[in-house]
Design an enzyme around this catalytic site. Structure first.
Site, mmCIF file in Angstrom:
data_model
loop_
_atom_site.group_PDB
_atom_site.id
_atom_site.type_symbol
_atom_site.label_atom_id
_atom_site.label_comp_id
_atom_site.label_asym_id
_atom_site.label_seq_id
_atom_site.Cartn_x
_atom_site.Cartn_y
_atom_site.Cartn_z
ATOM 1 N N CYS A 115 0.632 -1.130 0.027
ATOM 2 C CA CYS A 115 -0.024 0.167 0.120
ATOM 3 C C CYS A 115 0.947 1.214 -0.089
ATOM 4 C CB CYS A 115 -0.816 -0.124 1.280
ATOM 5 S SG CYS A 115 -1.986 -1.109 1.283
ATOM 6 N N HIS A 163 -3.440 6.966 2.603
ATOM 7 C CA HIS A 163 -3.929 5.776 2.272
ATOM 8 C C HIS A 163 -5.111 5.280 3.037
ATOM 9 C CE1 HIS A 163 -4.048 1.374 1.352
ATOM 10 N NE2 HIS A 163 -3.825 1.042 2.642
ATOM 11 N N ASN A 201 -10.323 -0.186 0.034
ATOM 12 C CA ASN A 201 -9.036 -0.245 0.222
ATOM 13 C C ASN A 201 -8.259 -0.512 -1.222
ATOM 14 O OD1 ASN A 201 -6.094 -0.793 0.795
ATOM 15 N ND2 ASN A 201 -6.589 -1.216 2.756
HETATM 16 O O1 UT7 Z 1 -3.939 -1.668 3.606
HETATM 17 C C1 UT7 Z 1 -3.230 -2.661 4.148
HETATM 18 C C2 UT7 Z 1 -3.358 -2.218 5.763
HETATM 19 N N1 UT7 Z 1 -4.618 -3.095 6.019
HETATM 20 C C3 UT7 Z 1 -5.280 -2.609 6.802
HETATM 21 O O2 UT7 Z 1 -5.140 -1.367 7.265
HETATM 22 C C4 UT7 Z 1 -6.463 -3.516 7.506
HETATM 23 C C5 UT7 Z 1 -6.428 -3.149 9.253
HETATM 24 N N2 UT7 Z 1 -7.317 -4.039 9.785
HETATM 25 C C6 UT7 Z 1 -8.717 -3.875 9.637
HETATM 26 O O3 UT7 Z 1 -9.110 -2.916 9.214
HETATM 27 C C7 UT7 Z 1 -9.778 -4.573 10.700
HETATM 28 O O4 UT7 Z 1 -9.020 -5.502 11.316
HETATM 29 C C8 UT7 Z 1 -10.812 -5.496 9.749
HETATM 30 C C9 UT7 Z 1 -11.703 -4.578 9.192
HETATM 31 C C10 UT7 Z 1 -9.923 -6.330 8.605
HETATM 32 C C11 UT7 Z 1 -11.405 -6.500 10.757
HETATM 33 O O5 UT7 Z 1 -12.029 -5.589 11.867
HETATM 34 P P1 UT7 Z 1 -11.948 -6.088 13.239
HETATM 35 O O6 UT7 Z 1 -12.723 -5.055 14.128
HETATM 36 O O7 UT7 Z 1 -10.427 -5.931 13.385
HETATM 37 O O8 UT7 Z 1 -12.500 -7.273 13.458
HETATM 38 P P2 UT7 Z 1 -11.887 -8.854 14.014
HETATM 39 O O9 UT7 Z 1 -10.829 -9.328 12.959
HETATM 40 O O10 UT7 Z 1 -11.371 -8.352 15.188
HETATM 41 O O11 UT7 Z 1 -13.004 -9.717 14.131
HETATM 42 C C12 UT7 Z 1 -14.092 -9.614 14.866
HETATM 43 C C13 UT7 Z 1 -15.025 -10.553 14.645
HETATM 44 C C14 UT7 Z 1 -14.580 -11.971 14.776
HETATM 45 O O12 UT7 Z 1 -15.711 -12.781 15.234
HETATM 46 P P3 UT7 Z 1 -15.455 -13.349 16.900
HETATM 47 O O13 UT7 Z 1 -14.249 -14.082 16.791
HETATM 48 O O14 UT7 Z 1 -15.269 -12.040 17.608
HETATM 49 O O15 UT7 Z 1 -16.586 -13.998 16.874
HETATM 50 C C15 UT7 Z 1 -14.560 -12.150 13.190
HETATM 51 O O16 UT7 Z 1 -14.978 -13.582 12.889
HETATM 52 O O17 UT7 Z 1 -15.850 -10.184 13.591
HETATM 53 C C16 UT7 Z 1 -15.693 -11.296 12.764
HETATM 54 N N3 UT7 Z 1 -15.591 -10.737 11.247
HETATM 55 C C17 UT7 Z 1 -16.496 -10.501 10.608
HETATM 56 N N4 UT7 Z 1 -17.901 -10.592 10.897
HETATM 57 C C18 UT7 Z 1 -18.604 -10.216 9.774
HETATM 58 C C19 UT7 Z 1 -14.462 -10.543 10.871
HETATM 59 N N5 UT7 Z 1 -14.759 -10.252 9.456
HETATM 60 C C20 UT7 Z 1 -15.930 -10.199 9.382
HETATM 61 C C21 UT7 Z 1 -16.988 -9.792 8.380
HETATM 62 N N6 UT7 Z 1 -18.468 -9.691 8.612
HETATM 63 N N7 UT7 Z 1 -16.485 -9.203 6.991
#
Ligand code: UT7
Length: 339
Positions: free
Chosen positions: A123, A266, A296
């Site tokens: 990125c 970004h 993104n």
């Molecule tokens: O550009 C390159 C750099 N990349 C980034 O900057 C990305 C940085 N990270 C993020 O933007 C976030 O971590 C995400 C948007 C990818 C994920 O959000 P989060 O709040 O960190 O979610 P998480 O991975 O901590 O997951 C929380 C919960 C999990 O369920 P449990 O384990 O709490 O039951 C996931 O399984 O949300 C669940 N989950 C979803 N639920 C519905 C993860 N993805 C999804 C989804 N829809 N798409």
């Protein structure tokens, strides 16, 4: 090739910008049909409502969308492809390892024998490439350098519930800028930074061979050629590094956040962006976001914002702008310009 300028002092200016977004849209409603997710979850956690996807039937590829963006940037600059002395294409989604995407873009656009090289910094690619391009021009060896930031990541997404943490984020896009020498030495980069930390490689990677998977990778999710991201780890890295980077770059230039006319960041996640905006007390109108519409787009992200801002008149000559990015590698980079 354009004739050389008289020897220094010389500055560097952004002569033109352009971008290209594929017309296919993936909405959050589409994603709801393909995996266990919801529009509400995606909007709340990322700020994204839709992202773009290339259409192979229309011949859209990394090369073709790069050519479209660069051609718009050259038009905007009032320059011809043969005016380019060097082309840098920043991407992690090159079609082949060899030849470079830049060679194919240079050939397709009719840039003659200009130098052509790819740069891989995920990125951050466009910001790294911009800093390199600036130094090539400032140093006097090259007069006009084109930079493309492009990524086509939708083919690397696993559109199923197991892949939902990554697949909801990314879209395809290309953006370009043309940098050229000016006799006004006050124009160009005032401060810049480029960093990496390879310890974090396994938080965002695209494996080619079985041996590329980290030891702790889920044995049931080992598909080659897809992108894997530990969103939580990247989020933690991003939220602190992004803010530190802004502070470090301002400090290097002896400036304060309020001295910057536009932050061109970004578009990783709306929550990461908002945390930085709040910390520095930056008003919304100086902190552009388009993540809601395009998601993104990795290396395409910063140049698409830059072009949208220039074309809408929100970025113009005389201003100071700060480009900031972070991503896989892990990498983070900035570029503070006096326009
Ligand atoms: O550009 C390159 C750099 N990349 C980034 O900057 C990305 C940085 N990270 C993020 O933007 C976030 O971590 C995400 C948007 C990818 C994920 O959000 P989060 O709040 O960190 O979610 P998480 O991975 O901590 O997951 C929380 C919960 C999990 O369920 P449990 O384990 O709490 O039951 C996931 O399984 O949300 C669940 N989950 C979803 N639920 C519905 C993860 N993805 C999804 C989804 N829809 N798409």
């Amino acid at each position: 090739m354009t004739p050389p300028l008289p020897s220094s002092p010389r500055g560097v200016r952004i002569a033109g910008t352009g971008h290209y977004l594929p017309s296919n849209v993936i909405s959050n409603k589409d994603l709801e049909r393909w995996m266990d997710t919801s529009d509400e979850w995606i909007v709340q956690r990322t700020g994204i409502r839709e992202r773009r996807r290339i259409d192979r039937d229309k011949g859209e590829t990394t090369t073709s969308i790069s050519v479209a963006a660069l051609s718009r940037a050259l038009d905007n600059a009032g320059l011809k492809p043969t005016d380019l002395d060097m082309l840098i294409v920043a991407t992690v989604s090159m079609e082949m390892t060899c030849p470079s995407t830049s060679c194919r873009v240079a050939e397709a656009i009719g840039a003659g024998a200009c130098g052509a090289v790819d740069l891989s910094a995920a990125c951050c690619g466009f910001v790294y490439a911009t800093n390199f391009a600036h130094e090539l021009v400032k140093g006097g060896a090259y007069r006009t350098v084109g930079v493309v930031g492009v990524d086509v990541l939708t083919p690397l997404m696993d559109y199923c519930t197991e892949g939902r943490g990554t697949a909801i984020l990314f879209g395809d896009a290309a953006g370009a800028a043309v940098y050229t020498a000016t006799s006004d030495p006050s124009k160009g980069i005032l401060a810049q930074a480029m960093h990496s930390d390879g310890h974090g490689w396994k938080h965002l990677y695209i494996p080619r061979e079985p041996r590329d998977f980290p030891e702790d990778a889920d044995p049931n999710r080992r598909k080659l050629g897809l992108m894997y991201m530990n969103g939580r780890e990247v989020y933690k890295f991003a939220v602190t590094k992004f803010q530190d980077l802004i502070a470090q770059t301002l400090d290097k230039a002896g400036l304060r956040a309020e001295d910057i006319d536009q932050f061109v960041c970004h578009q990783s996640n709306a929550r990461i962006l908002e945390a930085a905006r709040e910390r520095f007390g930056i008003p919304h109108e100086k902190f552009y976001t388009n993540i809601e519409r395009v998601g993104n787009t990795s290396a395409g992200s910063v140049p698409v914002c830059l072009d949208e801002l220039r074309r809408s008149g929100r970025i113009h000559d005389g201003q100071k702008i700060l480009l900031v990015a972070f991503g896989g590698g892990l990498t983070w980079a900035s570029s503070l310009w006096q326009l």
